[in-house]
Design an enzyme around this catalytic site. Sequence first.
Site, short mmCIF file in Angstrom:
data_model
loop_
_atom_site.label_atom_id
_atom_site.label_comp_id
_atom_site.label_asym_id
_atom_site.label_seq_id
_atom_site.Cartn_x
_atom_site.Cartn_y
_atom_site.Cartn_z
N SER A 8 -56.71 -36.03 -14.82
CA SER A 8 -56.23 -37.37 -14.48
C SER A 8 -56.49 -37.66 -13.01
O SER A 8 -55.91 -37.02 -12.12
CB SER A 8 -54.73 -37.49 -14.76
OG SER A 8 -54.24 -38.74 -14.30
N HIS A 33 -59.77 -38.93 -16.94
CA HIS A 33 -58.67 -39.75 -17.45
C HIS A 33 -58.24 -40.70 -16.34
O HIS A 33 -57.90 -40.27 -15.23
CB HIS A 33 -57.50 -38.88 -17.89
CG HIS A 33 -56.42 -39.65 -18.59
ND1 HIS A 33 -56.52 -40.06 -19.91
CD2 HIS A 33 -55.22 -40.10 -18.15
CE1 HIS A 33 -55.43 -40.72 -20.24
NE2 HIS A 33 -54.62 -40.77 -19.19
N ASP A 35 -55.69 -43.69 -15.32
CA ASP A 35 -54.43 -44.38 -15.63
C ASP A 35 -54.36 -45.70 -14.87
O ASP A 35 -54.39 -45.72 -13.63
CB ASP A 35 -53.23 -43.52 -15.24
CG ASP A 35 -53.02 -42.35 -16.19
OD1 ASP A 35 -53.04 -42.58 -17.41
OD2 ASP A 35 -52.84 -41.21 -15.70
N MET A 37 -51.91 -48.82 -14.15
CA MET A 37 -50.50 -49.22 -14.23
C MET A 37 -50.29 -50.53 -13.49
O MET A 37 -50.86 -50.73 -12.41
CB MET A 37 -49.61 -48.14 -13.61
CG MET A 37 -49.81 -46.75 -14.16
SD MET A 37 -48.69 -45.59 -13.33
CE MET A 37 -49.40 -44.02 -13.87
N HIS A 66 -56.64 -45.38 -19.74
CA HIS A 66 -55.32 -45.52 -20.36
C HIS A 66 -54.62 -46.70 -19.71
O HIS A 66 -54.23 -46.65 -18.54
CB HIS A 66 -54.56 -44.21 -20.14
CG HIS A 66 -53.15 -44.22 -20.63
ND1 HIS A 66 -52.23 -43.26 -20.26
CD2 HIS A 66 -52.48 -45.06 -21.47
CE1 HIS A 66 -51.07 -43.51 -20.84
NE2 HIS A 66 -51.20 -44.60 -21.57
N MET A 68 -51.63 -48.82 -19.10
CA MET A 68 -50.18 -48.94 -19.13
C MET A 68 -49.82 -50.29 -18.51
O MET A 68 -49.24 -50.38 -17.42
CB MET A 68 -49.54 -47.77 -18.36
CG MET A 68 -49.66 -46.46 -19.10
SD MET A 68 -49.01 -45.06 -18.16
CE MET A 68 -50.51 -44.54 -17.33
N MET A 137 -47.66 -39.63 -25.51
CA MET A 137 -47.08 -39.41 -24.18
C MET A 137 -46.03 -38.31 -24.27
O MET A 137 -45.07 -38.42 -25.03
CB MET A 137 -46.45 -40.70 -23.66
CG MET A 137 -47.44 -41.80 -23.32
SD MET A 137 -48.65 -41.33 -22.04
CE MET A 137 -47.57 -40.87 -20.68
N ASP A 175 -50.65 -36.42 -23.01
CA ASP A 175 -50.65 -36.73 -21.58
C ASP A 175 -49.24 -36.59 -21.03
O ASP A 175 -48.32 -37.26 -21.47
CB ASP A 175 -51.15 -38.17 -21.38
CG ASP A 175 -51.23 -38.58 -19.91
OD1 ASP A 175 -50.98 -37.73 -19.03
OD2 ASP A 175 -51.54 -39.76 -19.66
#
Length: 223
Positions: A8, A33, A35, A37, A66, A68, A137, A175
């Site tokens: 990540s 990966h 993320d 957000m 990913h 979020m 998750m 994750d």
Amino acid sequence: MKHLIAPSVLSADFANLQRDVEMINSSEADWFHVDIMDGVFVPNISFGFPVMQAIRKYAEKPLDVHLMIVNPEHYIEQFAAAGAAVITVHYEACTHLHRIVQSIHAAGCKAGVALNPHTPVSLLKDILGDLDLVLIMSVNPGFGGQQFIPNTLNKVKELKAMAALLNPDLLIEVDGGVGLHNLPALVQAGADVLVAGNAVFAAESPKDTIAEMKRTDTGIMKI
């Protein structure tokens, strides 16, 4: 192929991001990966398109993105254009989940759906056949460095059994709080893709840690 390791980049050193991207390139890791957000769906803000495009400039392995965020349907084409190979949205953020999965495929990406710790895997029964990946998750989303939630193992096993009937090619990703201490149990339960943040980037030798994660004897994965 064996299980996949997806470091990540949220845990990377952003003052030396190119260095850390090139470290992952030269390691035995399989994916990056990424993320995303928004400070609304989760109580944190990570980064957006400029940073993702900078990662893509140097990354030599697929970007596993990913989301979020709320309203992910507004950004699917932009994330695909920024280099995403896999786009995962949260079940909890999507009123019209099937439509969003279709739009991810239309953009040329693999489609994933993520589940928060409190969300049962049974809710995916009617859409499982349309997915390429499900992300479980194993912490509450929004921050790195949290403790692994043990019930994750039960959810992975349940999802693996569902997938055997409805979508045998489904990839199961986990994750949150993943490291050398629990990786074997996760893959034995049915996990195919392991996201590792602090376990990799806080290690004395990130490349050696990734290699050790790959060496874990957990059997063969279908991909």
